[in-house]
Design a protein around this motif. Structure first.
Motif, PDB file in Angstrom:
ATOM      1  N   ARG A   1     -29.096 -38.643 -25.248  1.00 48.41           N
ATOM      2  CA  ARG A   1     -28.780 -37.293 -26.118  1.00 48.41           C
ATOM      3  C   ARG A   1     -30.156 -37.216 -26.980  1.00 48.41           C
ATOM      4  O   ARG A   1     -29.856 -36.202 -28.071  1.00 48.41           O
ATOM      5  CB  ARG A   1     -26.869 -37.350 -26.966  1.00 48.41           C
TER       6      ARG A   1
ATOM      7  N   ALA B   1     -16.810 -36.224 -33.647  1.00 49.44           N
ATOM      8  CA  ALA B   1     -18.279 -37.340 -33.823  1.00 49.44           C
ATOM      9  C   ALA B   1     -17.843 -38.321 -34.888  1.00 49.44           C
ATOM     10  O   ALA B   1     -18.200 -39.809 -35.202  1.00 49.44           O
ATOM     11  CB  ALA B   1     -19.435 -36.788 -32.827  1.00 49.44           C
TER      12      ALA B   1
ATOM     13  N   ASN C   1     -20.720 -35.422 -25.383  1.00 52.67           N
ATOM     14  CA  ASN C   1     -22.346 -36.192 -26.013  1.00 52.67           C
ATOM     15  C   ASN C   1     -23.252 -35.439 -26.117  1.00 52.67           C
ATOM     16  O   ASN C   1     -24.309 -35.621 -27.286  1.00 52.67           O
ATOM     17  CB  ASN C   1     -21.955 -37.675 -25.963  1.00 52.67           C
TER      18      ASN C   1
ATOM     19  N   ALA D   1     -17.135 -41.074 -23.139  1.00 58.28           N
ATOM     20  CA  ALA D   1     -17.743 -42.261 -23.224  1.00 58.28           C
ATOM     21  C   ALA D   1     -17.342 -43.436 -23.590  1.00 58.28           C
ATOM     22  O   ALA D   1     -18.101 -44.835 -23.409  1.00 58.28           O
ATOM     23  CB  ALA D   1     -18.323 -41.279 -24.379  1.00 58.28           C
TER      24      ALA D   1
ATOM     25  N   ARG E   1     -23.463 -46.349 -21.626  1.00 57.99           N
ATOM     26  CA  ARG E   1     -23.927 -46.051 -23.338  1.00 57.99           C
ATOM     27  C   ARG E   1     -25.994 -45.805 -23.376  1.00 57.99           C
ATOM     28  O   ARG E   1     -25.506 -44.824 -24.244  1.00 57.99           O
ATOM     29  CB  ARG E   1     -23.432 -47.001 -23.872  1.00 57.99           C
TER      30      ARG E   1
ATOM     31  N   VAL F   1     -21.979 -44.895 -28.810  1.00 60.41           N
ATOM     32  CA  VAL F   1     -21.702 -43.106 -27.995  1.00 60.41           C
ATOM     33  C   VAL F   1     -20.301 -42.413 -29.153  1.00 60.41           C
ATOM     34  O   VAL F   1     -19.233 -44.176 -29.585  1.00 60.41           O
ATOM     35  CB  VAL F   1     -21.979 -43.595 -26.830  1.00 60.41           C
ATOM     36  N   PHE F   2     -20.042 -41.407 -29.156  1.00 62.31           N
ATOM     37  CA  PHE F   2     -18.756 -41.374 -29.316  1.00 62.31           C
ATOM     38  C   PHE F   2     -17.146 -41.636 -28.653  1.00 62.31           C
ATOM     39  O   PHE F   2     -17.093 -40.913 -27.223  1.00 62.31           O
ATOM     40  CB  PHE F   2     -18.902 -39.842 -29.881  1.00 62.31           C
TER      41      PHE F   2
END
Lengths: 242, 320, 438, 275, 290
Positions: A160, E171, A114, A145, A153, A105-106
């Protein structure tokens, strides 16, 4: 386009229940060919599983469908739209979401952020569907995250991806390294998800697959060696193909 | 015996070209190309074999050049001894910094080397001004004694010497590529773990690559020093840090002829364009961009298949 | 060729190759001997002894920090060539000889400079002039002392290079050493302007250190105090921190040894920090490039030594004023702007080179050298009488002019940059020959 | 060698209380494990049971958080992989790990040279690959693994099965005292599996072999001992049949089979491959 | 040996130099973080910003207008370069993009030379006012430069943390493929980032122009310093970049107060130390392979 194309289109119309169709797909890494003449069809609401040993080419197949790899030949169509040559973000935007197995994940972003990114491309900000499936995420909204556990996660990854109600979810090894309780939770979630989307799951956990799949493709050395559907999707039948 | 024999053919062809160049092109150009090829061979080995990209090669160039210069300026007159001292200095220098640097990978390695070059620059320019004479540099061309057989203080003799050295270096790298060590380097470049689990030490492999490559660079520095009869800190300035990498990539990464092709092309372009129009930067810059856009194989990488095709077809026709 | 190529790229030998081993060994030896032949005897160029057209090299850093100054030097050098060609060429015993100026870029890099110099030699130039950056001039001088060639560096060469035995027999430096620049600046500041407290900012090379020594010598001689010293390297973009130190030291005069772009940056920052109001700013060697590059208000009131300022109409020596005007008109006609200091150095240097050729009736470096040194080396330059000293440095009666920058209000035209206040010159501003080992 | 007794062969690897954590996850939890000399042992376990992590701990890829690992009575817990290789351990990787930018034969030469010749840098520098390519052991192993046709090819151009065979060949060529194989059969065709096992079988009795496998059914007649891991712990250890009938194994490992009681061996067989 | 006045002004000058470095380093850092390219051409946009500032302030008399125009022009040119060059080579190895950007840089320097010539150009400083801080006269312009860079930091921070595109960029710095997998057009992100980087470099050039001389080589002069700032701060980290920019600015400034030539070497020594101790820089995360 070749003259045979309209006929094929007609065929497509006949088969219009199939939302994702892969025909004669050949993929290679460098000079080493990984996938050979893969044919695969997914109908709406179906859960299709791909089983096979490590390195059989399952992940490659998903990546090719998601547009991260350029196939040598073959066709991939979704709802009659050709996916070959499209950028992967385009494919994702069309509703084919790929959930990789790395569970990355970010980590610098919060759970909320996210999810925002998940909503951004599809403009679907209805997060209730996510929190319905994964109530736990609600409490974790403002957590970075990076601080989540593996199971959380995976929930976030799936959460998402389902924003924007994708037509097809491509899920790579969702249960790898997760605790049994989370696996059974995911099992339920997949069961729910198939009402809205088709699922293509690459998995080694046979009990899970057998419980949820409508169709199983056994892949070995880049070839589909067996296609099982309906009643025959049983652990003991699938096992030899793993 | 047969092995050795076959080798010489390869070397001969590559350098025959340079020898021919010598007839058609001015001597300074040939000299520059030869020294620059040696300079680039080190960088090319580092980049192509061991997977290290370094923007600090001028630091090692200066190590060799200054070691030679110190000897020729303060102590002796024999250029051959000077060059030996330069090589030694290169080995010592890379053994000192190598263990610290080779642990870093990729971009960080490139940049610590750049930092070393900059530090070297200021050391030579400011800190050690008492012995390096700062920007004035050390000039010792008149100190260099004439030696029998090959008199290095004469450019045409120097050319032959540099030529032989380049052949030796080239042959050395050719040999190195064929050794197990060369294979280890390639292996360590892409799969550290497996190298470890075969029982080889990545660290040693890399350190050796670092030492070999930078000693070559130092050798090029020594040759520069003897050829120019002059050194100044300017050779390590950060403006020139990218030169060897540019030439390496221009020539074709990881090929043995790449450095030569690159050096000829780069020096040639610069001198030609600079002679034709003053504003060489404009042309070189856009040429570089174009080459990068056209492909990543570099000049030799593009040329090789073409040449092969051409020559093989001719050969085939002849034999028929 | 294809066979060889096969051998290169195909790792495995075909069996029939093995049988041809001896034949190939022969071929190999033939090739090797050709190679050696080519290498050893390929060098050498036969050129006509009495050509009717010669080339001279103009080697300057057309890219790099000093590019702007190098541009003016190039103009000066080309003008000198044109002047001779307009007269029909050099008057040599075998007739008129036209001159072609070959311009190349030394990029202010040693290896590049020496390489381009050697190109010129292999092109068969009869004389070379150039360089803005002294270390490179030293490098080329070293080559010249090995392989003689009339060489006329048009930069301010390090004092060290004038030591006996350093300068090649055929090298002639049309400008003096930075020591002289410093000595003149120091003398002007202390003696003429009456300043007693000096802050000196050097550059971290011989240019800066020599000027420092010159200024210190003048300060000692005329009784001034050095209240501060610092040095910066060439190409420094930001001097503000150093200027803080200058301000803190509270000197009467701030003498700096910056040049070209550095000088512009320095003077501009002095102005921005308001140092001009607090002290006298003295840039030891100033050029029109600097004056033109600065906003008028930053130049106003700044002193400097100028090798040659074109507008000498108020200068007492009318002889010099006249020759200066003639030169300026000539220059303006070609380039539409007045000559700058370094353009003049280049013009003088190349003029001397050509005078040397004509006087020696030959292009032989030794003969040219002897011809220039004959008659005590005296010659006449556009800025008055001058002479070659034993150390091959040119001594001028008017070595440099003391100028003061004009503000916007005082300027009559865009090139009206300075006001000439005086001059320094003669043998006294040069380091003694004895100190140089003669 | 105090533990040597009449019927027990000497211990070669002994792990005591080995623990490895990744953040909150305890991948390997206080595992004790014994491997005897010249024994052929296997570890099975479900996905995430910690078998690969344990394997990595044994080979030095990871360092354990707690516990110790001994090799021939010598503590190797903190030893680097290179040192362990020098002592005679050789491993393969789960995902094929070969040198893609080298030719097949050079891959083998690298492995061969380290094991059979001196490995100092000087020797590496003094020996060309070519000189060893024709070594009979290498030629033999190429034939054994049917790689002779692709010997000169770059590994990156091989198929997965060939790569997999190459990796095992590299490990066997080194003739280690302990051969540690992480899922060696994955990605191989049935005929290939048989071939590989045949080769391995030749080493039974002269070499210690530890295999981490999914597909136990194919190595069942080959293994002398089986260990089952679950959730980072060893839950059963012993003979093949013994292990499969172990109640703990039946409960936590073949969950579904336990619920369908009475279906017997067929079902157990069916689930062998299930992780 | 140094009195307080000198120290205070030294610190302020250090901050203002650091501000310029920061503005340039953001671009490099973001480009590296997101696209994995070492974008040397940022140094060209810096020069372009400065030259446009020069031309426009000559034309209109307002340096601020010039700086604004410089920003815009630099942004437009960076857009063009991204479109025509980088878009085609993003997938390549880092060395290739770097050489390409080096080519753009020196090619651009050539273009600048043919347009503006080689003579250094002065840009008038918009305000000569000085204010007194603790008894030390400080030029207001320097303070404005510091303020602008802090504002830019704030702006960038808000952009990255409050806008969805900024979040996507953050991100993407972690894993660009996952961003792509969410249906976000990463090439648009790349373009956006590149333009931001180019614009900020242009702004840096515009703001720096009145303090120094504008000459074609100016980009190359600051190159080592900007690089160093990015490296010390950690690639891809904005906060790290700010801190290291000010750190480097201080080292340069205070160093030159002690002994001028020290200013140029000291930061490199510090960088070497930091990298050897912490190879990822102050705030850098582990370098992820793309």
């Amino acid at each position: 386009m070749e003259p045979g194309m309209p006929v094929y289109g007609g065929l497509m119309a006949m088969n219009n229940e199939e939302i994702l169709t892969v025909r004669n797909l050949n993929v290679s890494y460098g000079e080493a060919k990984v996938l050979f003449d893969i044919d695969l069809g997914v109908k709406p609401g179906q859960v299709v599983a791909c089983v096979g040993r490590n390195g059989a080419g399952k992940s490659t197949l998903l990546k090719s469908i998601a547009g991260f790899l350029k196939p040598l030949s073959g066709s991939i169509t979704c709802d009659g739209v050709d996916l070959i040559g499209r950028m992967s973000y385009d494919i994702a935007k069309m509703g084919i979401k790929y959930i990789p197995q790395d569970k990355k994940v970010f980590s610098d972003l919060t759970v909320r952020e996210n999810l925002e990114l998940g909503s951004y491309a599809t403009k679907d900000y209805n997060w209730d569907q996510v929190t319905d499936y994964f109530p736990k995420l609600k409490e974790l909204m403002d957590r970075k995250a990076g601080h989540l556990s593996g199971g959380e996660r995976q929930m976030l990854m799936i959460g998402r991806a389902i924003l924007g109600s994708p037509k097809v979810l491509l899920i790579d090894e969702p249960t790898e390294g997760l605790a049994p309780s989370i696996v059974s939770h995911l099992k339920t979630v997949f069961g729910e998800l198939k009402k809205k989307s088709s699922l293509v799951i690459v998995e080694q956990n046979l009990p899970l697959i057998c419980a949820i799949s409508d169709k199983v493709y056994a892949i070995k050395e880049g070839r589909i060696i067996k296609e099982l559907a309906g009643e025959s999707v049983k652990a003991n039948i699938c096992e030899p193909y793993l | 015996m047969m092995n050795m024999f076959r080798w010489w053919w390869g070397i001969l062809l590559a350098f025959l070209l340079l020898a021919v160049l010598r007839v058609f092109l001015p001597l300074p150009f040939s000299n520059e190309v030869i020294i620059f090829s040696i300079y680039t061979m080190g960088c090319s080995f580092l980049l192509g074999r061991a997977g290290f990209i370094s923007f600090g090669q001028p630091a090692y160039l200066a190590t060799g050049a200054y070691a030679t210069a110190f000897y020729l300026f303060y102590f002796g007159t024999n250029p051959y001894i000077g060059i030996l001292i330069g090589i030694l200095a290169g080995i010592v220098m890379s053994l000192i910094v190598g263990p610290l640097f080779v642990r870093l990978r990729s971009d960080y390695f490139a940049l610590v080397n750049l930092a070393l070059a900059v530090i070297m620059f200021y050391m030579l320019q400011k800190v050690l001004v008492g012995i390096t004479k700062g920007d004035n540099g050390l000039w010792f061309l008149t100190n260099i004694a004439s030696t029998p057989v090959l008199d290095l203080s004469r450019p045409n003799h120097f050319y032959i010497f540099a030529f032989l050295v380049a052949i030796a270096v080239w042959a050395f790298y050719k040999y190195l590529n064929d050794t197990l060590y060369g294979a280890c380097c390639l292996a360590s470049k892409i799969n550290e773990d497996k190298v470890k689990f075969l029982g080889y030490s990545n660290f040693k492999i890399r350190l050796t690559a670092f030492v070999i490559a930078n000693t070559t660079t130092a050798l090029a520095g020594s040759l520069y020093a003897v050829y120019l009869g002059f050194v100044s800190p300017e050779m390590t300035s950060s403006h020139r840090a990218a030169d060897p990498v540019v030439v390496t990539i221009l020539g074709g990464v990881g090929t043995l002829y790449g450095p030569i092709a690159g050096a000829i092309a780069y020096t040639g372009m610069k001198d030609l364009i600079s002679g034709l129009i003053g504003n060489w930067e404009l042309v070189i810059g856009f040429l570089l961009v174009f080459i990068m856009l056209a492909g990543e194989k570099g000049i030799w990488g593009t040329l090789e298949p073409l040449l092969k095709k051409l020559l093989f077809r001719k050969n085939a026709l002849k034999s028929e | 060729m294809g066979v060889i190529f096969n051998r290169l790229f195909i790792e495995d030998l075909k069996p029939d190759y093995l049988n041809q081993k001896e034949a190939q060994m022969k071929k190999f030896l033939i090739l090797l001997s050709i190679l050696v032949f080519v290498c050893v005897f390929g060098y050498g160029n036969a050129l006509a002894a009495n050509p009717d057209k010669i080339k001279v090299g103009i080697l300057l850093p057309l890219t790099g920090t000093f590019a702007a100054v190098a541009e003016t030097q190039k103009e000066g050098a080309l003008l000198a060539v044109e002047v001779i060609n307009k007269k029909g060429g050099l008057s040599m015993p075998w007739g008129k000889v036209q001159i072609e100026g070959v311009v190349a870029d030394d990029e202010m890099k040693l290896d590049v400079g020496v390489r381009r110099y050697r190109y010129m030699v292999s092109e068969g130039v009869k004389g070379v002039g150039g360089q803005t950056w002294a270390p490179l001039a030293n490098a080329i001088n070293a080559v010249v002392s090995k392989e003689p060639m009339p060489y006329f560096p048009v930069c301010v060469n390090a004092k060290e290079s004038f030591l006996k035995g350093k300068l090649a027999d055929s090298t002639f430096s049309a400008a003096y050493s930075p020591w002289t620049v410093g000595y003149m600046a120091g003398t002007a500041a202390v003696k003429t302007l009456g300043k007693k407290r000096i802050f000196f900012l050097a550059r971290t090379d011989s240019w800066g250190w020599d000027i420092r020594d010159g200024v210190y010598a003048a300060a000692k001689e005329f009784g001034a105090e050095i209240v501060g010293y610092d040095e910066v390297s060439v190409g420094t973009p930001d001097f503000t921190t150093v200027l803080q130190k200058v301000r803190a030291a509270k000197p009467d005069v701030f003498i700096s040894a910056q040049f070209a772009g550095d000088a512009i940056a320095l003077l501009k920052q002095c102005h921005q920090m308001g140092l001009n109001k607090e002290m006298t700013i003295f840039n030891s060697f100033i050029t029109n490039v600097v004056g033109k590059g600065l906003p008028p208000e930053a130049l106003a009131g700044v002193y400097g030594m100028h090798y040659f300022y074109y507008d000498l109409s108020d200068f007492p020596d009318k002889e010099v004023a006249k020759s200066a005007r003639e030169f300026t008109d000539l220059y303006r006609a070609k380039y539409n702007k007045p000559p700058d200091a370094y353009a003049t150095i280049a013009y003088v240097a190349f003029g001397e080179m050509f005078r040397g050729f004509e006087a020696a009736k030959s292009f032989e470096p030794t003969k040219v050298s002897a011809a220039l040194m004959a008659n005590k080396g005296e010659f006449t330059s556009v800025k008055g009488p001058a002479g070659w000293r034993q150390d091959h440095a040119a001594a001028y009666k008017y070595a440099a002019f003391l100028v003061q920058g004009k503000g916007a209000g005082d300027r009559k035209n865009e090139w009206d940059l300075f006001k000439v206040l005086g001059y320094q010159g003669g043998e006294s501003v040069m380091p003694t020959l004895k100190s140089l080992g003669y | 060698m105090s533990t040597v007794s009449a019927d027990l062969r000497a211990e070669i690897i002994k792990a005591e209380g080995v623990t490895k954590r990744f953040g909150e996850l305890i991948a390997v939890d206080r595992v004790d494990y014994l491997l005897h000399e010249n024994e052929v042992a296997g570890i099975i376990g479900s996905n995430g049971a910690g078998k690969t992590t344990f394997f990595n701990l044994l080979t030095g890829y990871y360092l354990p958080d707690e516990g110790s690992i001994q090799y021939k009575g010598q503590d190797v817990t903190r030893k680097s992989p290179e040192e362990r290789v020098a002592m005679g351990m050789m491993r393969t990787f789960q995902l094929t790990s070969t040198f893609d930018n080298l030719s097949v034969i050079d891959n083998l030469v690298l492995s061969f040279f380290r094991a059979h010749r001196k490995s100092s840098l000087l020797h590496l520098l003094l020996n060309t690959c070519k000189r060893h390519r024709k070594d009979e052991k290498i030629v033999a192993i190429l034939e054994t693994f049917e790689l002779q046709d692709v010997a000169e090819r770059q590994v990156k151009n091989l198929s997965l099965g060939e790569k997999r065979r190459l990796e095992i060949a590299m490990a066997i060529l080194a003739e280690p005292k302990v051969l540690l194989l992480d899922e060696p059969l994955a990605g191989l065709a049935d005929s290939e599996i048989k071939g590989v096992l045949d080769v391995l079988r030749r080493h039974v009795g002269t070499q210690t072999i530890l295999i981490v496998e999914h597909k136990i059914s194919q190595v069942e007649d080959f293994l002398q001992r089986l260990t089952v891991m679950h959730d980072g712990r060893i839950i059963a250890d012993g003979g093949y049949e013994e292990c499969l009938r172990h109640p703990e194994v039946r409960r936590s490992y073949w969950q579904i089979e336990v619920s369908e009681d009475g279906t017997g061996d067929a079902c157990i067989r069916g689930a062998h491959g299930d992780e | 040996m140094m009195d307080t006045q000198l120290l205070i002004s030294g610190v302020i000058f250090g901050l203002s130099i650091g501000s310029i470095f920061f503005l340039m380093a953001i671009g490099l850092s973001l480009c590296f973080g997101l696209m994995r390219i070492i974008s040397l051409d940022q140094l060209l946009y810096y020069s372009i910003g400065a030259y446009v500032t020069y031309s426009i302030s000559l034309l209109t008399g307002s340096m601020w207008l010039g700086a604004l125009a410089g920003m815009v022009v630099a942004g437009i040119i960076s857009f063009g370069v991204e479109r025509f060059i980088f878009l085609r080579i993003y997938e390549r190895d880092i060395a290739f993009t770097m050489i390409a950007s080096f080519g753009v840089l020196i090619g651009g320097v050539g273009v600048i030379k043919s347009i503006w010539g080689v003579i250094p150009r002065p840009v008038p400083i918009p305000t000569l006012t000085q204010i007194s801080i603790l008894g030390t006269e400080i030029p207001v312009y320097r303070l404005i430069v510091i303020a602008i860079s802090l504002l830019v930091y704030l702006g960038i921070w808000l952009f990255l943390n409050r806008t969805i595109i900024g979040k996507a960029i953050r991100a993407g710095i972690e894993d660009v493929e996952h961003v792509e997998g969410l249906g976000i057009n990463i090439y648009r992100l790349f373009t956006t980032t590149f333009i931001i980087a180019g614009t900020l470099s242009g702004l840096a050039g515009g703001l720096h122009a009145p303090l120094i001389m504008v000459d074609p080589q100016m980009g190359l002069e600051v190159m080592p310093f900007v690089f160093m700032v990015v490296i010390i701060g950690g690639l891809g980290s904005i906060k790290g970049t700010l801190i290291s920019a000010f750190l480097v600015g201080q080292v340069v400034s205070i160093g030159s107060l002690i002994y001028a030539p020290l200013a140029q070497m000291a930061p490199f020594a510090i960088m070497l130390l930091i990298l050897l101790v912490k190879p990822t820089g102050l705030y850098g995360s582990k370098l992820l392979k793309r």
